[in-house]
Design an enzyme around this catalytic site. Structure first.
Site, PDB file in Angstrom:
ATOM      1  N   ASP A 165       0.841  -1.195   0.000  1.00 34.87           N
ATOM      2  CA  ASP A 165       0.000   0.000   0.000  1.00 34.87           C
ATOM      3  C   ASP A 165       0.878   1.247   0.000  1.00 34.87           C
ATOM      4  O   ASP A 165       1.953   1.259   0.604  1.00 34.87           O
ATOM      5  CB  ASP A 165      -0.898  -0.028   1.256  1.00 34.87           C
ATOM      6  CG  ASP A 165      -2.128   0.847   1.094  1.00 34.87           C
ATOM      7  OD1 ASP A 165      -2.292   1.464   0.026  1.00 34.87           O
ATOM      8  OD2 ASP A 165      -2.927   0.915   2.042  1.00 34.87           O
ATOM      9  N   HIS A 198       3.170   2.804  -9.053  1.00 32.81           N
ATOM     10  CA  HIS A 198       2.962   1.367  -9.271  1.00 32.81           C
ATOM     11  C   HIS A 198       4.211   0.725  -9.903  1.00 32.81           C
ATOM     12  O   HIS A 198       4.581  -0.392  -9.574  1.00 32.81           O
ATOM     13  CB  HIS A 198       1.735   1.128 -10.157  1.00 32.81           C
ATOM     14  CG  HIS A 198       0.455   1.601  -9.527  1.00 32.81           C
ATOM     15  ND1 HIS A 198       0.170   1.397  -8.202  1.00 32.81           N
ATOM     16  CD2 HIS A 198      -0.615   2.287 -10.041  1.00 32.81           C
ATOM     17  CE1 HIS A 198      -1.019   1.926  -7.917  1.00 32.81           C
ATOM     18  NE2 HIS A 198      -1.504   2.479  -9.014  1.00 32.81           N
ATOM     19  N   LEU A 220      11.955 -19.953  -3.634  1.00 29.10           N
ATOM     20  CA  LEU A 220      10.842 -19.224  -3.004  1.00 29.10           C
ATOM     21  C   LEU A 220       9.510 -19.609  -3.651  1.00 29.10           C
ATOM     22  O   LEU A 220       9.430 -19.763  -4.872  1.00 29.10           O
ATOM     23  CB  LEU A 220      11.063 -17.709  -3.173  1.00 29.10           C
ATOM     24  CG  LEU A 220       9.962 -16.813  -2.582  1.00 29.10           C
ATOM     25  CD1 LEU A 220       9.999 -16.847  -1.048  1.00 29.10           C
ATOM     26  CD2 LEU A 220      10.092 -15.373  -3.079  1.00 29.10           C
TER      27      LEU A 220
HETATM   28  C1  FPP Z   1      -1.217  -0.006  -3.725  1.00 35.09           C
HETATM   29  O1  FPP Z   1      -1.008   1.355  -3.641  1.00 35.09           O
HETATM   30  C2  FPP Z   1      -1.306  -0.384  -5.131  1.00 35.09           C
HETATM   31  C3  FPP Z   1      -2.009  -1.398  -5.644  1.00 35.09           C
HETATM   32  C4  FPP Z   1      -2.765  -2.341  -4.814  1.00 35.09           C
HETATM   33  C5  FPP Z   1      -2.049  -1.547  -7.121  1.00 35.09           C
HETATM   34  C6  FPP Z   1      -1.194  -2.587  -7.783  1.00 35.09           C
HETATM   35  C7  FPP Z   1       0.145  -2.873  -7.278  1.00 35.09           C
HETATM   36  C8  FPP Z   1       1.223  -2.908  -8.055  1.00 35.09           C
HETATM   37  C9  FPP Z   1       1.150  -2.594  -9.486  1.00 35.09           C
HETATM   38  C10 FPP Z   1       2.509  -3.291  -7.445  1.00 35.09           C
HETATM   39  C11 FPP Z   1       3.160  -4.370  -8.205  1.00 35.09           C
HETATM   40  C12 FPP Z   1       2.733  -5.742  -7.875  1.00 35.09           C
HETATM   41  C13 FPP Z   1       3.299  -6.792  -8.495  1.00 35.09           C
HETATM   42  C14 FPP Z   1       2.934  -8.176  -8.148  1.00 35.09           C
HETATM   43  C15 FPP Z   1       4.292  -6.600  -9.535  1.00 35.09           C
HETATM   44  P1  FPP Z   1      -2.199   2.427  -3.758  1.00 35.09           P
HETATM   45  O2  FPP Z   1      -2.430   2.779  -5.173  1.00 35.09           O
HETATM   46  O3  FPP Z   1      -3.407   1.888  -3.055  1.00 35.09           O
HETATM   47  O4  FPP Z   1      -1.556   3.613  -2.996  1.00 35.09           O
HETATM   48  P2  FPP Z   1      -2.274   4.819  -2.232  1.00 35.09           P
HETATM   49  O5  FPP Z   1      -3.063   4.204  -1.112  1.00 35.09           O
HETATM   50  O6  FPP Z   1      -1.138   5.643  -1.771  1.00 35.09           O
HETATM   51  O7  FPP Z   1      -3.157   5.528  -3.218  1.00 35.09           O
END
Ligand code: FPP
Length: 239
Positions: A16, A33, A127
């Site tokens: 997060d 991201h 892993l």
């Molecule tokens: C969390 O931050 C982001 C997500 C849940 C979106 C997707 C995650 C990724 C793309 C990371 C990569 C994962 C892999 C497996 C490669 P947020 O957007 O909720 O942040 P905020 O709360 O600050 O808005």
């Protein structure tokens, strides 16, 4: 006598803070991201070096579809390219990869990628890396319940044999031990529908660090926290 440091066998992470990380730098959310996915890559190495056997990350929840379409598209593109690279990385590092969640709602090409990645890496014994994608804990339990009910109907099995262990075998995490430690970054202290069944006995560690900034030091802190706890399973303290 100094006690031996315990290493969690399975760590689950709620990634997060990607958006806030980008905002702080005046960058578009997608930059967060992108950086977040680099951190995932680094953490696969770090947790394995620390002696952890299983890592499960929350990449995209069933609720994340309600984000603006442009952000959903950008995340899907990023995850798809990540999965492509992951195939090479899993072979190089002997890492087995599994996707948790209902993949039927993902683009067909991505579903194919996932199947190939899981098939190629299934016997790798480095892993064990799980990516929760279009995942929701309640959705997983309902899907599992449907499969268990269907099996009972089709195979004439009895309802009475549904123990906790039997039910676990209908979940996406079949054959994967429950997480010992949950980490959530960015200061939020919620479970957000993540691994509701599997986290029943886990220790929860929350940190203000935003996911893209999470590093080896932060991981050490989380493991220290885990070591500071008395692990209790219904009253009996582990020595
Ligand atoms: C969390 O931050 C982001 C997500 C849940 C979106 C997707 C995650 C990724 C793309 C990371 C990569 C994962 C892999 C497996 C490669 P947020 O957007 O909720 O942040 P905020 O709360 O600050 O808005």
């Amino acid at each position: 006598m100094e006690q031996e440091r315990k290493i969690p066998k399975h760590i689950a992470i709620i990634l997060d803070g990607n958006g806030r990380w980008a905002k702080k730098r005046g960058l578009p959310r997608n930059a967060g991201h992108v950086q977040g996915s680099r951190t995932v890559e680094k953490m696969c190495k770090e947790v394995y070096n620390a002696g952890v056997d299983y890592l499960t990350v929350y990449a995209f929840s069933t609720e994340n579809w309600s984000r603006p379409q442009s952000e959903v598209d950008a995340i899907m593109k990023l995850l798809s390219s990540y999965l492509k690279d992951c195939l090479k990385r899993s072979k190089k590092n002997n890492m087995s990869v599994k996707v948790l969640g209902d993949i039927s709602r993902l683009p067909t090409e991505m579903q194919e990628q996932i199947k190939e990645l899981e098939e190629v890496s299934k016997d790798f014994d480095g892993l064990h890396f799980q990516v929760a994608l279009n995942y929701g804990g309640r959705d997983e339990i309902i899907r599992g319940m449907h499969r268990a009910a269907l099996d009972r109907k089709e195979k004439g099995l009895s309802m009475e044999d549904i123990t906790e262990e039997e039910f676990s075998s209908y979940l996406d995490t079949k054959d994967i031990p429950d997480p010992d430690l949950l980490i959530r970054t960015s200061g939020e202290q919620r479970l957000s529908n993540y691994l509701l069944w599997q986290l029943a006995y886990a220790e929860f560690y929350f940190t203000d660090t935003l996911w893209p900034d999470f590093d080896k030091k932060e991981l050490e802190k989380a493991i220290d926290f885990y070591n500071g706890r008395d692990r209790r399973f219904g009253g009996i303290k582990e020595s």
